[in-house]
Design a protein around this motif. Structure first.
Motif, PDB file in Angstrom:
ATOM      1  N   GLN A   1      10.021   0.007 -26.161  1.00 26.52           N
ATOM      2  CA  GLN A   1       9.340  -0.674 -25.063  1.00 26.52           C
ATOM      3  C   GLN A   1      10.084  -0.418 -23.758  1.00 26.52           C
ATOM      4  OE1 GLN A   1       9.285  -4.771 -26.505  1.00 26.52           O
ATOM      5  NE2 GLN A   1       7.215  -4.480 -27.348  1.00 26.52           N
ATOM      6  N   LEU A   2       9.342   0.012 -22.764  1.00 24.94           N
ATOM      7  CA  LEU A   2       9.938   0.361 -21.480  1.00 24.94           C
ATOM      8  C   LEU A   2       9.747  -0.780 -20.493  1.00 24.94           C
ATOM      9  CD1 LEU A   2       8.813   4.093 -21.109  1.00 24.94           C
ATOM     10  CD2 LEU A   2      10.748   3.126 -22.381  1.00 24.94           C
ATOM     11  N   ARG A   3      10.861  -1.268 -19.981  1.00 32.45           N
ATOM     12  CA  ARG A   3      10.884  -2.304 -18.945  1.00 32.45           C
ATOM     13  C   ARG A   3      11.763  -1.831 -17.792  1.00 32.45           C
ATOM     14  NH1 ARG A   3      11.419  -5.268 -23.801  1.00 32.45           N
ATOM     15  NH2 ARG A   3       9.917  -6.983 -24.072  1.00 32.45           N
ATOM     16  N   VAL A   4      11.546  -2.413 -16.613  1.00 33.41           N
ATOM     17  CA  VAL A   4      12.385  -2.086 -15.461  1.00 33.41           C
ATOM     18  C   VAL A   4      13.800  -2.600 -15.687  1.00 33.41           C
ATOM     19  CG1 VAL A   4      12.864  -2.790 -13.075  1.00 33.41           C
ATOM     20  CG2 VAL A   4      10.638  -1.841 -13.674  1.00 33.41           C
ATOM     21  N   THR A   5      14.771  -1.747 -15.430  1.00 33.25           N
ATOM     22  CA  THR A   5      16.180  -2.141 -15.468  1.00 33.25           C
ATOM     23  C   THR A   5      16.858  -1.604 -14.208  1.00 33.25           C
ATOM     24  OG1 THR A   5      16.828  -0.144 -16.674  1.00 33.25           O
ATOM     25  CG2 THR A   5      16.275  -2.092 -17.987  1.00 33.25           C
TER      26      THR A   5
ATOM     27  N   ARG B   1       1.204  -4.746 -10.177  1.00 33.56           N
ATOM     28  CA  ARG B   1       2.099  -3.927 -10.991  1.00 33.56           C
ATOM     29  C   ARG B   1       3.558  -4.253 -10.689  1.00 33.56           C
ATOM     30  NH1 ARG B   1       2.143  -1.189 -15.786  1.00 33.56           N
ATOM     31  NH2 ARG B   1       3.026   0.908 -15.616  1.00 33.56           N
ATOM     32  N   PHE B   2       3.869  -4.424  -9.422  1.00 35.15           N
ATOM     33  CA  PHE B   2       5.230  -4.775  -9.013  1.00 35.15           C
ATOM     34  C   PHE B   2       5.648  -6.124  -9.592  1.00 35.15           C
ATOM     35  CE2 PHE B   2       7.726  -7.225  -5.857  1.00 35.15           C
ATOM     36  CZ  PHE B   2       8.920  -6.527  -5.934  1.00 35.15           C
ATOM     37  N   LEU B   3       4.775  -7.119  -9.522  1.00 33.60           N
ATOM     38  CA  LEU B   3       5.104  -8.439 -10.047  1.00 33.60           C
ATOM     39  C   LEU B   3       5.319  -8.390 -11.552  1.00 33.60           C
ATOM     40  CD1 LEU B   3       2.673 -10.682  -7.954  1.00 33.60           C
ATOM     41  CD2 LEU B   3       5.149 -10.454  -7.686  1.00 33.60           C
ATOM     42  N   SER B   4       4.531  -7.585 -12.246  1.00 35.13           N
ATOM     43  CA  SER B   4       4.741  -7.417 -13.686  1.00 35.13           C
ATOM     44  C   SER B   4       6.099  -6.786 -13.964  1.00 35.13           C
ATOM     45  CB  SER B   4       3.633  -6.540 -14.290  1.00 35.13           C
ATOM     46  OG  SER B   4       2.371  -7.160 -14.189  1.00 35.13           O
ATOM     47  N   ALA B   5       6.451  -5.803 -13.147  1.00 32.67           N
ATOM     48  CA  ALA B   5       7.704  -5.073 -13.365  1.00 32.67           C
ATOM     49  C   ALA B   5       8.921  -5.959 -13.154  1.00 32.67           C
ATOM     50  CB  ALA B   5       7.765  -3.860 -12.450  1.00 32.67           C
TER      51      ALA B   5
ATOM     52  N   ARG C   1      11.630 -12.950  -9.445  1.00 32.66           N
ATOM     53  CA  ARG C   1      10.220 -13.209  -9.206  1.00 32.66           C
ATOM     54  C   ARG C   1       9.992 -14.545  -8.504  1.00 32.66           C
ATOM     55  NH1 ARG C   1       5.300 -15.029 -10.120  1.00 32.66           N
ATOM     56  NH2 ARG C   1       3.559 -13.567 -10.424  1.00 32.66           N
ATOM     57  N   SER C   2      10.852 -15.507  -8.757  1.00 33.24           N
ATOM     58  CA  SER C   2      10.699 -16.818  -8.117  1.00 33.24           C
ATOM     59  C   SER C   2      11.001 -16.765  -6.625  1.00 33.24           C
ATOM     60  CB  SER C   2      11.616 -17.849  -8.790  1.00 33.24           C
ATOM     61  OG  SER C   2      12.989 -17.535  -8.551  1.00 33.24           O
TER      62      SER C   2
ATOM     63  N   ARG D   1       0.831  -1.209   0.000  1.00 33.30           N
ATOM     64  CA  ARG D   1       0.000   0.000   0.000  1.00 33.30           C
ATOM     65  C   ARG D   1       0.863   1.256   0.000  1.00 33.30           C
ATOM     66  NH1 ARG D   1      -1.364   4.318   0.124  1.00 33.30           N
ATOM     67  NH2 ARG D   1      -3.083   5.384   1.204  1.00 33.30           N
ATOM     68  N   TYR D   2       2.068   1.192   0.580  1.00 36.01           N
ATOM     69  CA  TYR D   2       2.898   2.389   0.734  1.00 36.01           C
ATOM     70  C   TYR D   2       4.144   2.349  -0.150  1.00 36.01           C
ATOM     71  CZ  TYR D   2      -0.264   2.527   4.641  1.00 36.01           C
ATOM     72  OH  TYR D   2      -1.403   2.503   5.394  1.00 36.01           O
ATOM     73  N   GLN D   3       4.084   1.587  -1.235  1.00 37.14           N
ATOM     74  CA  GLN D   3       5.219   1.486  -2.141  1.00 37.14           C
ATOM     75  C   GLN D   3       4.829   1.961  -3.542  1.00 37.14           C
ATOM     76  OE1 GLN D   3       8.260   0.437  -1.058  1.00 37.14           O
ATOM     77  NE2 GLN D   3       7.370   0.180   0.982  1.00 37.14           N
ATOM     78  N   ASP D   4       5.755   2.635  -4.212  1.00 34.89           N
ATOM     79  CA  ASP D   4       5.618   2.824  -5.647  1.00 34.89           C
ATOM     80  C   ASP D   4       6.125   1.542  -6.297  1.00 34.89           C
ATOM     81  OD1 ASP D   4       6.759   3.360  -8.388  1.00 34.89           O
ATOM     82  OD2 ASP D   4       5.782   5.288  -8.015  1.00 34.89           O
ATOM     83  N   PRO D   5       5.280   0.793  -6.992  1.00 40.61           N
ATOM     84  CA  PRO D   5       5.675  -0.543  -7.460  1.00 40.61           C
ATOM     85  C   PRO D   5       6.841  -0.533  -8.441  1.00 40.61           C
ATOM     86  CG  PRO D   5       3.553   0.109  -8.393  1.00 40.61           C
ATOM     87  CD  PRO D   5       3.880   1.105  -7.337  1.00 40.61           C
ATOM     88  N   ILE D   6       6.944   0.493  -9.266  1.00 41.22           N
ATOM     89  CA  ILE D   6       8.033   0.533 -10.255  1.00 41.22           C
ATOM     90  C   ILE D   6       9.356   0.874  -9.573  1.00 41.22           C
ATOM     91  CG2 ILE D   6       8.838   1.512 -12.426  1.00 41.22           C
ATOM     92  CD1 ILE D   6       6.218  -0.179 -12.516  1.00 41.22           C
ATOM     93  N   LEU D   7       9.340   1.854  -8.690  1.00 42.27           N
ATOM     94  CA  LEU D   7      10.570   2.194  -7.969  1.00 42.27           C
ATOM     95  C   LEU D   7      11.032   1.034  -7.098  1.00 42.27           C
ATOM     96  CD1 LEU D   7       9.869   5.894  -6.881  1.00 42.27           C
ATOM     97  CD2 LEU D   7      11.183   5.055  -8.843  1.00 42.27           C
ATOM     98  N   LEU D   8      10.082   0.330  -6.475  1.00 47.60           N
ATOM     99  CA  LEU D   8      10.445  -0.835  -5.670  1.00 47.60           C
ATOM    100  C   LEU D   8      11.052  -1.925  -6.549  1.00 47.60           C
ATOM    101  CD1 LEU D   8      10.432  -2.301  -2.925  1.00 47.60           C
ATOM    102  CD2 LEU D   8       8.132  -3.131  -3.483  1.00 47.60           C
ATOM    103  N   ALA D   9      10.495  -2.128  -7.730  1.00 44.89           N
ATOM    104  CA  ALA D   9      11.032  -3.140  -8.645  1.00 44.89           C
ATOM    105  C   ALA D   9      12.455  -2.790  -9.079  1.00 44.89           C
ATOM    106  CB  ALA D   9      10.121  -3.282  -9.861  1.00 44.89           C
ATOM    107  N   GLU D  10      12.700  -1.512  -9.344  1.00 42.20           N
ATOM    108  CA  GLU D  10      14.049  -1.092  -9.718  1.00 42.20           C
ATOM    109  C   GLU D  10      15.029  -1.323  -8.572  1.00 42.20           C
ATOM    110  OE1 GLU D  10      13.087   2.510 -12.904  1.00 42.20           O
ATOM    111  OE2 GLU D  10      13.319   2.971 -10.771  1.00 42.20           O
ATOM    112  N   ALA D  11      14.637  -0.925  -7.367  1.00 41.12           N
ATOM    113  CA  ALA D  11      15.515  -1.095  -6.210  1.00 41.12           C
ATOM    114  C   ALA D  11      15.744  -2.568  -5.903  1.00 41.12           C
ATOM    115  CB  ALA D  11      14.912  -0.390  -4.998  1.00 41.12           C
ATOM    116  N   ALA D  12      14.706  -3.387  -6.044  1.00 40.83           N
ATOM    117  CA  ALA D  12      14.845  -4.812  -5.769  1.00 40.83           C
ATOM    118  C   ALA D  12      15.765  -5.485  -6.777  1.00 40.83           C
ATOM    119  CB  ALA D  12      13.468  -5.474  -5.785  1.00 40.83           C
TER     120      ALA D  12
END
Length: 363
Positions: free
Chosen positions: A174-178, A149-153, A185-186, A94-105
């Motif tokens: 095409q824009l993807r998280v890098t 959204r995070f799982l997709s990213a 994801r696993s 609830r308190y995360q930006d999913p794209i920024l979290l995906a980049e950081a992860a």
């Protein structure tokens, strides 16, 4: 309640524990400050790796005397360790930006050699909305949207295709998280407190970690029985919807082995504090004061504390339905315990109880 069971041997359904982990809040107090607490957190992960623990988890807590941003911490801890898995339990979406979290992860996972495990949740804290902002839908619906959204990213999916010229990149890009970590994801899990969240994890195709608070249980149903029911539902849904076996399930538990009379007295006092104060128990100096002594939502229940002599703890753990059903036990460390106390606790558990669970250290 204090969990001291009478069964002398594990039940037929008891699963040998493939992994043993711990969960820390990486807390700090007003006397020594946050920098000291963070460095003690890294020392704890180093010590656990030396003891053969397979995983170390850190709890995220905003606006308090605990770790608020676990990914930078894991990036640092990963430079001081070589093989222990590093996991968050849990990150409320609830308190995360999913794209920024995906980049950081993705960045963190690559820096530490693919050892990151993220447990995420769809719960919320109403007090935080004033800081993070309100949403048009209810908090859980918004958390589930961000989770998807995070799982997709992190899966490397295309998040946007540039449709017009003049947008810094050519039309059709095409824009993807890098950077992208292909296997991350696993290693994503759902932090589960209910049957519904366990089923949701299976439907999403992510792992499961059961925590120390639960809700929506049947009246009179014990914590361990409900936990076992949630784990079985997760596995059943996974097998029904997929051709593979479900991933290993982790369960967080308070397991305090009293190898001396002094330790048994200390752990009994913590048990009493936890039963009377709930999740507000064992707060470091300066931590926020809870709004009630139990600090638990209506209809929820908190996990038992397994403490006593080594033999008593072994019997209790082997007999608990939830711990029996799990593949991994994650030792929940009391937040106010210091570094030396936590290392002592991990050492005693590894040397006395863990071998009876079928665990082999990671050396």
């Amino acid at each position: 309640m204090t969990a001291v069971a009478t069964a002398p041997a594990p039940s037929a359904s008891f699963r040998p524990k493939k992994r043993l982990g711990f969960n820390t809040r990486v807390s700090f107090n007003d006397d020594t400050g946050p920098a000291h607490g963070l460095w003690e957190g890294i020392e704890l992960f180093k010590a656990a790796e030396r003891l053969g623990y397979q995983s170390g988890w850190a709890y995220q807590r905003h606006f308090d005397h605990y770790l608020s941003s676990p990914l930078p911490f894991f990036a640092a801890a990963g430079q001081h360790t070589s093989h222990i898995m590093l996991g968050s339990a849990v990150i409320p979406m609830r308190y995360q930006d999913p794209i920024l979290l995906a980049e950081a992860a993705g960045t963190t996972d690559l820096l530490i050699g693919g050892r990151l495990e993220l447990a995420i949740s769809t719960g919320s804290n109403a007090a935080f909305d004033a800081v993070f902002g309100t949403v048009e839908t209810d908090a859980r619906t918004e958390a589930k949207r961000r989770q998807a959204r995070f799982l997709s990213a992190i899966s490397g999916e295309v998040l946007h295709t540039v449709a017009k010229p003049g947008q810094a990149v050519v039309e059709g890009s095409q824009l993807r998280v890098t950077p992208h970590s292909p296997t991350l994801r696993s290693r994503i899990r759902q932090g589960s407190a209910s049957l519904g969240s366990a089923i949701q994890a299976a439907e999403l195709g992510i792992g499961l970690i059961a925590g120390t608070v639960q809700h929506d249980h049947a009246q009179g149903e014990s914590f361990g029985s409900y936990q076992a029911r949630c784990i079985e539902a997760f596995r059943a849904i996974w097998r029904k919807q997929r051709t593979s076996e479900p991933p290993p399930v982790a369960v967080a538990a308070s397991v305090l082995v009293g190898t001396t009379p002094e330790l048994r007295e200390k752990y009994a006092a913590y048990d009493l504090e936890r039963r009377t104060q709930g999740i507000a128990a064992s707060r470091p100096k300066g931590a926020l004061e809870p709004n009630s002594r139990t600090n638990q939502p209506p209809g929820s229940q908190i996990s038992p504390v397994f403490h006593g002599t080594p033999d008593q703890v072994i019997e209790a753990v082997l007999s608990d339905p939830g711990l029996a059903a799990a593949d991994e036990i994650v030792l929940f460390l009391p937040p106010a315990f210091g570094l030396a106390e936590n290392i002592h606790l991990l050492t005693d558990l590894a040397g006395t109880v863990a071998p009876s669970l079928g665990w082999l250290p990671d050396w």
